[in-house]
Design a protein around this motif. Structure first.
Motif, PDB file in Angstrom:
ATOM      1  N   UNK A  50     117.740  84.005  62.050  1.00 56.27           N
ATOM      2  CA  UNK A  50     117.709  84.752  63.311  1.00 56.27           C
ATOM      3  C   UNK A  50     118.442  83.970  64.399  1.00 56.27           C
ATOM      4  N   UNK A  51     118.272  82.649  64.332  1.00 61.19           N
ATOM      5  CA  UNK A  51     118.857  81.788  65.354  1.00 61.19           C
ATOM      6  C   UNK A  51     120.046  81.044  64.749  1.00 61.19           C
ATOM      7  N   UNK A  52     121.277  81.339  65.212  1.00 58.38           N
ATOM      8  CA  UNK A  52     122.447  80.733  64.569  1.00 58.38           C
ATOM      9  C   UNK A  52     122.496  79.215  64.722  1.00 58.38           C
ATOM     10  N   UNK A  53     122.076  78.687  65.878  1.00 65.12           N
ATOM     11  CA  UNK A  53     122.238  77.253  66.093  1.00 65.12           C
ATOM     12  C   UNK A  53     121.105  76.704  66.943  1.00 65.12           C
ATOM     13  N   UNK A  54     120.611  75.511  66.579  1.00 67.58           N
ATOM     14  CA  UNK A  54     119.558  74.869  67.368  1.00 67.58           C
ATOM     15  C   UNK A  54     120.169  74.198  68.586  1.00 67.58           C
ATOM     16  N   UNK A  55     119.381  74.043  69.638  1.00 70.31           N
ATOM     17  CA  UNK A  55     119.833  73.311  70.818  1.00 70.31           C
ATOM     18  C   UNK A  55     120.722  74.107  71.745  1.00 70.31           C
ATOM     19  N   UNK A  56     120.916  75.382  71.458  1.00 67.07           N
ATOM     20  CA  UNK A  56     121.760  76.206  72.318  1.00 67.07           C
ATOM     21  C   UNK A  56     120.917  76.862  73.407  1.00 67.07           C
ATOM     22  N   UNK A  57     121.608  77.551  74.306  1.00 73.99           N
ATOM     23  CA  UNK A  57     120.894  78.275  75.355  1.00 73.99           C
ATOM     24  C   UNK A  57     119.963  79.306  74.734  1.00 73.99           C
ATOM     25  N   UNK A  58     120.387  79.901  73.611  1.00 73.08           N
ATOM     26  CA  UNK A  58     119.548  80.909  72.986  1.00 73.08           C
ATOM     27  C   UNK A  58     118.253  80.293  72.460  1.00 73.08           C
ATOM     28  N   UNK A  59     118.358  79.055  71.957  1.00 76.80           N
ATOM     29  CA  UNK A  59     117.170  78.407  71.406  1.00 76.80           C
ATOM     30  C   UNK A  59     116.224  77.932  72.509  1.00 76.80           C
TER      31      UNK A  59
END
Lengths: 415, 322
Positions: free
Chosen positions: B168-177
């Motif tokens: 669901x979450x493409x990358x950790x540590x991003x604004x989305x996360x």
């Protein structure tokens, strides 16, 4: 029945008495004097608590002056404001208060002029004299200080083929792009509540702006709006860490820089301590440089000082004791010990001078005498600063002109 | 056998001795009037000292000018309320509070109705399941909120790692996360936590209501050939009314006044974009304790109005006692 009611009433009366029976003990009748010192805690835990630092001084002082005992207590910075305010509201005044100087202490007649409580009231670094004065009378001395500079991760810079730290905003943006491409946080932008005012000031200085112009608040000046517009572009281009408005200096920016994740950050000497304890970056893996400005590096950076002040007393003997203790506590050896322990600059000029060639603190010690300070009027401490801490981070997410305009409105509102 | 048990005093004294009666009766009356005081006195003292005195002080503070270090500069009339109304974010905070209360209470009630129904059935492990439900209730709300905050950490949070693993979450540590850094997402996560901690109490309140419904009503329904859904609508829900009212009322007040969840997870930030009126009140405290008190007065008024409206809607009778 009657007897039972009587018993109930007696019990109620007794408990009421118990509640009010908590008296307080005052200083001894044998001529001994107890001084109450309240300070901020600069440590990260019980091992390096500032209470230990003060206790060491208090013990040494007591050995020389057996009739004077200094009771030390320190308050975590997070709770500092609340606890000090509560103490003052309850008229539970300390004799010596280290931490923040509020001009309201002077206007309410709580603290004594510095000339009455120190033998050499001019011992402190002169650059802070004005900030600690009300109507031309100085009430507090700088206890510990810092100057701010740009830290850059030399390892990361080498990794992306950069040799020079950026001197202008455009160069900073270019460097941040290159760093981002290699997976670094190009620039760490801590506009979270902890110290948003410092980060903001440093960027405002880079564009000839500031909080005030000639003593009047100009938070939403065109230069400042332009400055935050530039930062907003950095954020939306992903050249900083996400969500600057919730990103704090110590917990986030310093930790991330020390972990080697960050290319550039604006910080003070204390960051070197964080880097050393994290153990990820060696002494030669990072360096400092002047704060980049829009067209040229900032000539006068931000200087920050924490104060030490003494509360008024009507007891002449106690006043003498306070003076003796402050003279003792602000001696160079103690000032330098503090500076070394917490990687901060000392407050007195003589201690500062002896650090000019220090490998870690030297750069900052040289910067400090030419620094710019935060505003120091009552409005700043009472209204503007809390609002800035809470809201200025939104200026790089939403419309900078509106967020700065709201702050300006707060700063210039009637009360 | 005592056909008529009342608290009324015994019949008047014998008319042959009027004087003695007059001397004794008033004293007895005063005594009778004072007697309850011995029992309710401590409660009155308690209510007075821990409820009324702070309320009075709150009103007093709201109309005084208190400076940054806590000095009282005297009465200022409505100035603090005017300053409060000038706060640019007040409208957004009030709207958010309404959304927060309505969504949390509705979601809690729906989930709890379903859970209570489940727990009212006999199934293996019911005792364990019922005990397990107490956990979020027994744990400190602040602690729960802190645990959720760490589970949502953008780089190493458990929830984020899970979302990353399932794609669901493409990358950790991003604004989305960084869920809690974005006001819109943060509010929904906090609503989730608020529902999570409100469910146990609500479920138990409803479960108690369900168990109080007499079995013969259901037997009658079965004899009349009512469908399960019809039985639920026409018997269970109406008979649950007292329990539901209590649960809704207490939840509304709890959720409206809820502080620890939001404080621990975002502290109302960024800025005041995840603040409800309760959190906003606390944020205001750093710049003006008096303006903060003014908002407390408003909050206090809102709670009183809510309770009155609710009791009215509940048919005028105080259902809280049931």
């Amino acid at each position: 029945m009657k007897r039972r009611l009587g018993a109930a009433l007696a019990a109620a009366a007794a408990s009421a008495l118990l509640i009010t029976a908590c008296g307080s003990a005052d200083e001894g009748s044998d001529g001994s004097i107890v001084l109450k010192l309240v300070g901020a805690d600069y440590g990260t835990g019980p091992e390096d608590s500032t209470a230990k630092y003060w206790q060491g001084i208090a013990d040494a002082f007591h050995a020389q002056n057996p009739s004077i005992t200094v009771e030390v207590s320190t308050i975590n910075w997070t709770d500092y404001d609340t606890k000090v305010k509560t103490q003052l509201q309850n008229k539970d005044y300390p004799d010596i208060l280290q931490g923040v100087f509020y001009p309201q202490y002077a206007t309410n007649g709580l603290v004594a002029p510095l000339s009455e409580v120190m033998s050499n009231p001019r011992a402190g670094t002169a650059v802070f004299n004005e900030a600690f004065s009300v109507n031309g009378v100085q009430y507090a001395a700088p206890f510990t200080t810092s100057a701010r500079a740009m830290f850059y991760n030399k390892k990361a810079f080498a990794d992306v083929g950069l040799t020079q730290p950026p001197a202008t905003w455009a160069e900073l943006e270019t460097a941040a792009r290159a760093l981002k491409a290699k997976g670094y946080i190009g620039y760490a932008l801590p506009l979270g509540p902890e110290e948003a005012q410092a980060e903001s000031t440093l960027w405002m200085l880079g564009n000839g702006g500031g909080w005030q112009t000639d003593g009047q608040y100009t938070i939403d000046s065109p230069q400042n709006v332009q400055t935050f517009g530039f930062l907003k572009n950095l954020v939306s281009a992903g050249l900083t860490q996400p969500n600057p408005a919730t990103y704090d200096r110590t917990a986030n920016a310093s930790a991330d820089f020390a972990a080697g994740k960050v290319g550039m950050a604006l910080s003070g000497p204390f960051l070197t301590a964080t880097i050393a304890s994290a153990g990820k970056l060696g002494k030669s893996d990072f360096a400092t440089a002047p704060i980049p400005g829009r067209t040229a590096p900032v000539q006068q950076t931000l200087g920050v000082a924490d104060a030490v002040q003494a509360f008024k007393t009507t007891d002449a003997a106690k006043g003498e004791a306070i003076k003796k203790f402050l003279d003792f506590a602000l001696a160079d050896e103690h000032q330098l010990a503090f500076a070394e322990q917490y990687a901060l600059l000392p407050g007195t000029q003589s201690a500062l001078d002896s650090l000019k060639d220090d490998p870690v603190l030297g750069t900052f010690a040289q910067l400090l005498p030419q620094t710019v300070q935060f505003p120091s009027d009552e409005k700043w401490t009472a209204t503007v600063l809390p609002a800035v801490k809470k809201n200025i981070g939104l200026a790089v997410i939403e419309d900078p002109a509106r967020v700065l305009g709201d702050l300006q409105a707060k700063a210039t509102a009637g009360r | 056998m005592q056909p008529n048990v009342t608290l009324a005093p015994p019949p008047p004294p014998v008319p042959a001795e009027p004087c003695a009666g007059r001397r004794g009766t008033p004293r007895q009356r005063v005594w009778a009037a004072c007697q309850p005081l011995a029992w309710i006195g401590p409660a009155i003292v308690l209510i007075f000292s821990v409820v009324l005195v702070p309320v009075v002080l709150m009103f007093r503070t709201a109309f005084h000018d208190i400076d940054a270090v806590g000095f009282d500069r005297g009465f200022v009339g409505w100035a603090n309320f005017e300053a409060l109304l000038r706060e640019p974010s007040l409208a957004a905070v009030v709207t958010r509070t309404a959304v927060w209360v309505v969504v949390v209470v509705t979601a809690t009630m729906v989930c709890s109705l379903l859970l209570a129904q489940l727990f009212n059935q006999r199934f293996p492990g019911r005792r364990v399941a019922r005990w397990a439900l107490i956990a979020p209730w027994a744990a400190s709300v602040f602690m729960t909120a802190v645990v959720f905050r760490w589970m949502l950490d953008p780089r190493s949070g458990l929830i984020n790692i899970f979302l990353h693993d399932i794609g669901v979450l493409p990358e950790l540590g991003t604004a989305q996360a960084d869920w809690l850094g974005r006001p819109s997402a943060a509010l929904w996560w906090m609503i989730g936590v608020a529902v999570f901690v409100s469910i146990p109490f609500t479920t138990y309140a409803i479960l108690a209501g369900l168990q109080a419904i007499p079995a013969d009503v259901y037997e009658a329904a079965v004899l009349d050939g009512a469908s399960p859904w019809r039985t639920y609508r026409s018997i269970t829900l109406p008979l649950l009314r007292p329990a539901l009212l209590v649960a809704v009322l207490i939840n509304i007040m709890n959720v409206f006044n809820s502080f620890p969840i939001i404080w621990a997870m975002t502290a109302g930030g960024p800025g005041d974009q995840t603040a409800t009126t309760t959190i906003f009140m606390y944020q205001l405290k750093s710049s003006s304790i008096a303006e903060s008190a003014a908002l407390s007065v408003v909050n206090f008024g809102i709670v009183i109005v809510l309770v009155v409206l609710f009791l009215k809607a509940a048919g005028g009778r105080s259902q809280v006692q049931s």
